[in-house]
Scaffold this motif. Structure first.
Motif, PDB file in Angstrom:
ATOM      1  N   ALA A   1       0.825  -1.202   0.000  1.00  0.00           N
ATOM      2  CA  ALA A   1       0.000   0.000   0.000  1.00  0.00           C
ATOM      3  C   ALA A   1       0.863   1.257   0.000  1.00  0.00           C
ATOM      4  O   ALA A   1       0.567   2.232  -0.703  1.00  0.00           O
ATOM      5  CB  ALA A   1      -0.922  -0.001   1.217  1.00  0.00           C
ATOM      6  N   ALA A   2       1.957   1.235   0.771  1.00  0.00           N
ATOM      7  CA  ALA A   2       2.866   2.389   0.817  1.00  0.00           C
ATOM      8  C   ALA A   2       3.545   2.583  -0.527  1.00  0.00           C
ATOM      9  O   ALA A   2       3.687   3.728  -1.012  1.00  0.00           O
ATOM     10  CB  ALA A   2       3.902   2.180   1.921  1.00  0.00           C
ATOM     11  N   ALA A   3       3.960   1.479  -1.157  1.00  0.00           N
ATOM     12  CA  ALA A   3       4.606   1.556  -2.472  1.00  0.00           C
ATOM     13  C   ALA A   3       3.632   2.111  -3.518  1.00  0.00           C
ATOM     14  O   ALA A   3       4.000   2.938  -4.367  1.00  0.00           O
ATOM     15  CB  ALA A   3       5.121   0.185  -2.888  1.00  0.00           C
ATOM     16  N   ALA A   4       2.375   1.659  -3.470  1.00  0.00           N
ATOM     17  CA  ALA A   4       1.366   2.140  -4.395  1.00  0.00           C
ATOM     18  C   ALA A   4       1.098   3.626  -4.197  1.00  0.00           C
ATOM     19  O   ALA A   4       0.908   4.374  -5.169  1.00  0.00           O
ATOM     20  CB  ALA A   4       0.075   1.338  -4.228  1.00  0.00           C
ATOM     21  N   ALA A   5       1.095   4.062  -2.933  1.00  0.00           N
ATOM     22  CA  ALA A   5       0.864   5.476  -2.636  1.00  0.00           C
ATOM     23  C   ALA A   5       2.001   6.343  -3.172  1.00  0.00           C
ATOM     24  O   ALA A   5       1.768   7.407  -3.744  1.00  0.00           O
ATOM     25  CB  ALA A   5       0.720   5.674  -1.126  1.00  0.00           C
ATOM     26  N   ARG A   6       3.242   5.869  -3.018  1.00  0.00           N
ATOM     27  CA  ARG A   6       4.390   6.610  -3.543  1.00  0.00           C
ATOM     28  C   ARG A   6       4.343   6.683  -5.052  1.00  0.00           C
ATOM     29  O   ARG A   6       4.645   7.717  -5.664  1.00  0.00           O
ATOM     30  CB  ARG A   6       5.693   5.940  -3.075  1.00  0.00           C
ATOM     31  CG  ARG A   6       6.025   6.170  -1.608  1.00  0.00           C
ATOM     32  CD  ARG A   6       7.457   5.799  -1.310  1.00  0.00           C
ATOM     33  NE  ARG A   6       7.717   4.392  -1.571  1.00  0.00           N
ATOM     34  CZ  ARG A   6       7.598   3.422  -0.693  1.00  0.00           C
ATOM     35  NH1 ARG A   6       7.193   3.718   0.564  1.00  0.00           N
ATOM     36  NH2 ARG A   6       7.863   2.184  -0.997  1.00  0.00           N
ATOM     37  N   GLU A   7       3.951   5.578  -5.670  1.00  0.00           N
ATOM     38  CA  GLU A   7       3.856   5.539  -7.125  1.00  0.00           C
ATOM     39  C   GLU A   7       2.799   6.519  -7.639  1.00  0.00           C
ATOM     40  O   GLU A   7       3.003   7.217  -8.632  1.00  0.00           O
ATOM     41  CB  GLU A   7       3.532   4.108  -7.577  1.00  0.00           C
ATOM     42  CG  GLU A   7       3.529   3.951  -9.109  1.00  0.00           C
ATOM     43  CD  GLU A   7       3.283   2.522  -9.521  1.00  0.00           C
ATOM     44  OE1 GLU A   7       2.840   2.316 -10.670  1.00  0.00           O
ATOM     45  OE2 GLU A   7       3.529   1.600  -8.703  1.00  0.00           O
ATOM     46  N   ASN A   8       1.676   6.600  -6.935  1.00  0.00           N
ATOM     47  CA  ASN A   8       0.608   7.530  -7.317  1.00  0.00           C
ATOM     48  C   ASN A   8       1.061   8.965  -7.169  1.00  0.00           C
ATOM     49  O   ASN A   8       0.713   9.828  -7.992  1.00  0.00           O
ATOM     50  CB  ASN A   8      -0.642   7.278  -6.455  1.00  0.00           C
ATOM     51  CG  ASN A   8      -1.338   5.990  -6.805  1.00  0.00           C
ATOM     52  OD1 ASN A   8      -1.215   5.481  -7.910  1.00  0.00           O
ATOM     53  ND2 ASN A   8      -2.071   5.430  -5.843  1.00  0.00           N
ATOM     54  N   GLN A   9       1.851   9.235  -6.137  1.00  0.00           N
ATOM     55  CA  GLN A   9       2.375  10.595  -5.954  1.00  0.00           C
ATOM     56  C   GLN A   9       3.318  10.987  -7.083  1.00  0.00           C
ATOM     57  O   GLN A   9       3.292  12.107  -7.583  1.00  0.00           O
ATOM     58  CB  GLN A   9       3.105  10.695  -4.600  1.00  0.00           C
ATOM     59  CG  GLN A   9       2.173  10.709  -3.409  1.00  0.00           C
ATOM     60  CD  GLN A   9       2.943  10.789  -2.104  1.00  0.00           C
ATOM     61  OE1 GLN A   9       4.162  10.625  -2.077  1.00  0.00           O
ATOM     62  NE2 GLN A   9       2.215  11.018  -1.012  1.00  0.00           N
TER      63      GLN A   9
END
Length: 362
Positions: free
Chosen positions: A351-359
């Motif tokens: 989830a953290a990796a996905a959030a960083r990718e979205n940013q």
């Protein structure tokens, strides 16, 4: 140490008392029983924490004070005495005297023997209660699943009204069919009482739900006004949660109390090991989970705890007719809790990796 300080202090005191009571052997037995209780109770702490976090600070304190007295004195001391007294038709004083004789579990008429003889009824009551708890959790529709390949089909089965009662009754009848001759009716009655207890506690919660709405709204409004976040259950709502919590806690105690007599029949050592050391550490672990918000940070822990509850329920029902090692009973909860914890870590990282990718994309 702030959370577990009292537990370590009481553990040290209990071990000292055990040493002066019965020497090195008593100290070792006390320590073993403490470890046994804690290993059996990881799932108990998770379930307790999920309920406890819904309660106001006052009722949390009640659980950690009055509740610990019920857990130690009620379930670890008075409950075995009550079972033996009823089984052998003894008054409380005679039951205590019999317990202090420290007779072997293989000695007919001894305290340990009588309690072991009542094991099928105890296991049926606790096993069915915990099985209903497990089934109702798994049959509930929810967005988050851990063991998706199992939990989604179970949620579909749960759409059938009364599915948990039907399955629990079938398993109870199968357990009663395998018990030694003469105990079938006792097992059926005890199991049905376990189911009735579960339904009654849940039903009382629903009964008071409407009356508690106004109290909860006032508590939520007060919490919002004081910037304290979501309001906690108070009044009748909190009282029903407290009762539910105590019944669940008691059901989790059955396997530990019975298993303890495979290690020692001395009620003093059992009270020190299971009651003081084990119960205190479970309370501390519960408080830790609530204060740290662990269940919200690691969302699969709820699922792991309930799978451990389901496994414990089946093991209790199996022990009606078969011997199951305490090592298996203790480890299975640790395995489920550990696996769900690791799965939660992996989920959080993704989830953290996905959030960083979205940013980055944004």
């Amino acid at each position: 140490m702030k959370t577990f300080g009292w537990s370590f202090g009481i553990t040290a005191a209990a071990l000292v008392v055990a040493f002066f009571y019965g020497g090195v052997e008593a100290l070792i037995l006390c320590a073993i029983l403490g470890v046994l209780e804690v290993s059996l109770s990881f799932d108990n702490a998770v379930v307790n924490a999920r309920i406890l976090e819904k309660m106001s600070a006052f009722w949390q304190t009640i659980f950690l004070t009055v509740g610990i007295l019920i857990a130690v004195v009620g379930m670890r001391v008075a409950f075995p005495l009550l079972i033996v007294g009823v089984t052998a038709n003894l008054n409380p004083i005679q039951a205590v005297q019999l317990a202090l004789e420290k007779g072997s579990i293989d000695d007919p008429g001894s305290y340990a023997y009588l309690l072991h003889d009542a094991h099928p009824q105890i296991a049926a009551f606790g096993g069915v209660f915990l099985l209903m708890l497990f089934l109702d959790f798994m049959f509930e529709e929810r967005e988050l699943h851990w063991l998706t390949w199992l939990e989604k089909p179970l949620a579909v089965i749960g759409r059938l009204h009364g599915a948990s009662m039907a399955i629990a009754l079938v398993i109870l009848v199968a357990s009663a069919a395998m018990v030694r001759p003469g105990k079938e009716v006792d097992v059926l009655i005890a199991g049905i009482l376990g189911m009735v207890t579960y339904l009654l506690v849940n039903g009382l919660g629903d009964l008071f739900h409407v009356e508690a709405d106004e109290e909860e709204e006032l508590a939520a409004a007060a919490a919002k006004k004081n910037n304290k976040g979501v309001g906690k259950a108070v009044g009748k709502a909190a009282f029903m949660l407290f009762l539910y919590l105590e019944v669940i806690d008691a059901s989790f105690s059955f396997d530990g109390v019975i298993g303890a007599f495979a290690i020692t029949s001395d009620p003093i050592i059992i009270a020190l090991g299971l009651g003081l050391i084990g119960a205190i550490f479970v309370r501390s672990l519960t408080v830790f989970l609530v204060r740290e918000g662990t269940l919200d940070d690691y969302e699969y822990l709820d699922h792991g705890a309930h799978w451990a509850i389901g496994a414990l329920a089946i093991i209790l029902l199996l022990t009606i007719s078969f011997e199951v090692s305490e090592i298996i009973t203790g480890l299975i909860g640790v395995v489920f809790i550990g696996a769900s914890f690791l799965s939660s870590i992996v989920r959080n990282k993704r989830a953290a990796a996905a959030a960083r990718e979205n940013q980055l994309v944004g």
